[in-house]
Write an enzyme that holds these catalytic residues in place. Sequence first.
Site, PDB file in Angstrom:
ATOM      1  N   ASP A  58       0.845  -1.191   0.000  1.00 16.35           N
ATOM      2  CA  ASP A  58       0.000   0.000   0.000  1.00 16.35           C
ATOM      3  C   ASP A  58       0.880   1.241   0.000  1.00 16.35           C
ATOM      4  OD1 ASP A  58      -2.130   1.697   0.164  1.00 16.35           O
ATOM      5  OD2 ASP A  58      -2.973   0.849   1.988  1.00 16.35           O
TER       6      ASP A  58
ATOM      7  N   HIS B 261      -8.058  -0.679  -9.241  1.00 12.19           N
ATOM      8  CA  HIS B 261      -7.845   0.342  -8.228  1.00 12.19           C
ATOM      9  C   HIS B 261      -6.771   1.340  -8.669  1.00 12.19           C
ATOM     10  CE1 HIS B 261      -8.006   2.066  -4.250  1.00 12.19           C
ATOM     11  NE2 HIS B 261      -6.716   1.854  -4.043  1.00 12.19           N
TER      12      HIS B 261
END
Length: 323
Positions: free
Chosen positions: A130, A203
């Site tokens: 992330d 995403h």
Amino acid sequence: MFLVLTVREGAEQDALGLLADLPGLIRSVRFRRPEDNLTCIAGIGARAWDRMYDVPRPPGLHVLPEIVGDRHTAVSTPGDLLFHLRADRVDLCFELARQLMLRLSGVADVVDEVLGFRYFDNRDLLGFVDGTENPEGTPAAAAVFVAEEDSAYGGSSYVIVQKYLHDLATWNAISVREQELVIGRSKVDDIELPDADKPSNSHVELNTIVDDDGTEHDIVRDNMAFGEIGSEEFGTYFIGYAADPSVTEQMLRNMFVGKPPGNHDRILDFSTAVTGSLFFVPTTDFLESGPPEAQPEVAPAPSTTEQPAGSLQIGSLREQNER
């Protein structure tokens, strides 16, 4: 640790007093273990601003709108104050949070509290790294800090927070390749998929904001994994800092409404946003002295650092990118 609070009616001056004393509280707790890098960033919501200050809101400060797509919704939830606490040891975050709430007893109420943690090599609980595309150095400062030309709010920032809950059982039931197509990156080595392979509703694709002239706009994320084994509540706490919150809001519209509409971010089929708030992050000078319009004009002290003078170490950008 992330704390979102609402300020009780009639307690606005007490909340302002705490904000003015916050830098001193941070120093007092950090003094015990200075090598463990305790920091705390304070944010102020739009409704709290209207009640606490007699000057207009900063230009980008407003209540985060609810964003409704055909299948998923980015909710908007109450939040007057945000405290983003960071350290290399949990006890420092805990102690500072405890001191904050001792001061705010009878003044403000916690509406959301999340203790985040680093998960292996900066991965979320879905198993993907992330924050890979976070800018660093000078580009990070440009993405985060309001320009110094804004005499009232130069060196400040905006932050949007969202708490996402993951359906890990459903997520882990699909293949690794399908997961990679949802995210837009390879799972093991964290390489962005080629354009020919990357779906338009991945995403990564929907969170890339590019103007018609080719200019790309960035934010700085400091997302954290969180979870409780007993309740089986697992998720990611999204926190994105930006000089202009419209960049983050466009990312959310792309995710929830889709680009084009109906082409929503597939990660939302596995992750549900249960909170959402926008805050203005002032400088330390602002917290201690109030809005510049209410103060006598004073020539600014020269700054020898890249980070804007008086900022609340919004991540200490070099430190944040290293951690």
